[in-house]
Enzyme design. Sequence first.
Site, PDB file in Angstrom:
ATOM      1  CG  LEU A   1     115.560  14.777 150.106  1.00  0.00           C
ATOM      2  CD1 LEU A   1     116.238  14.124 148.919  1.00  0.00           C
ATOM      3  CD2 LEU A   1     114.143  15.211 149.754  1.00  0.00           C
TER       4      LEU A   1
ATOM      5  CB  SER B   1     124.056  12.083 153.462  1.00  0.00           C
ATOM      6  OG  SER B   1     123.838  11.503 152.185  1.00  0.00           O
ATOM      7  CD  GLU B   2     119.232   9.141 152.369  1.00  0.00           C
ATOM      8  OE1 GLU B   2     119.224   8.167 151.602  1.00  0.00           O
ATOM      9  OE2 GLU B   2     119.915   9.177 153.421  1.00  0.00           O
ATOM     10  CB  VAL B   3     118.296  14.384 157.655  1.00  0.00           C
ATOM     11  CG1 VAL B   3     117.318  13.269 157.946  1.00  0.00           C
ATOM     12  CG2 VAL B   3     119.671  14.085 158.225  1.00  0.00           C
TER      13      VAL B   3
END
Length: 263
Positions: free
Chosen positions: A142, A136-138
């Site tokens: 991130l 899930s970073e984006v």
Amino acid sequence: MSESSVLITKTPRGVATVAINRPNVRNAIDDNVIHLLTDAFKTLDADGETRIVVLTGSGVAFSAGADLDWMRRMAALGEAENFASAKTISAMLRALNELAKPTIARINGAAYAAGIGLVAACDIAVASEEAVFSISEVRIGLVPSTISPYVVAAIGAKAARHYFLTGEPFSAAEACRLGLVHKVVPRAGLDEAIERVISDLLAGGPQSQSRAKRLIAGIADRPVDDTLETFTARSIAEARASPEGREGIQAFLEKRRPAWWRR
């Protein structure tokens, strides 16, 4: 005194369970958890009594990724401080990935972001049907940098393009299809499924399993050439000549269980 954020339990059979113990925040990791996990992996790697390491989370989640308060603190710091912090995460994942003993991810619930990195760095992964995954970073601006070597090795570059870029959640069944997870079972059957894996692993020679892990690391994505041929030939020669190899062959010929067998 408050309970530790990482719990370690051991059984007489040599099975060590490492549990992230922050159920109130869905086992999100922070700098303290990273330090404790790294120490746990290195300590168990050096422990002659430990045969297998099981990694899980307390409560209903495996790990929701990075702790929000910790991320808030890191966002206020500069690039140098964030680089040093990221190095501690990569060192933790590397310690797990290079642990010389079989490792099992017991995925009892949600595994997000860094939690997926922990799953991918384990040798074997068994998930509850209810588990949900997300790289899930984006979605918070991130990138899944430190986990990427392990996740891409597990699911391949094409699937990584999809899930790294969208951050969309996916099911345990999809995680299994992608190769991130080996087996999906009902929540009520998770411990039974883990026990079956443990029993199978305990039937193998511990030194042979360490050699097998080194073998995989040594041949993955490499062309078959003279160097690789020599590497693989030396690997089996060393195994045959080792005390464990001699014991295993002798036990097989005598139709008995080898000395390392534990149930």
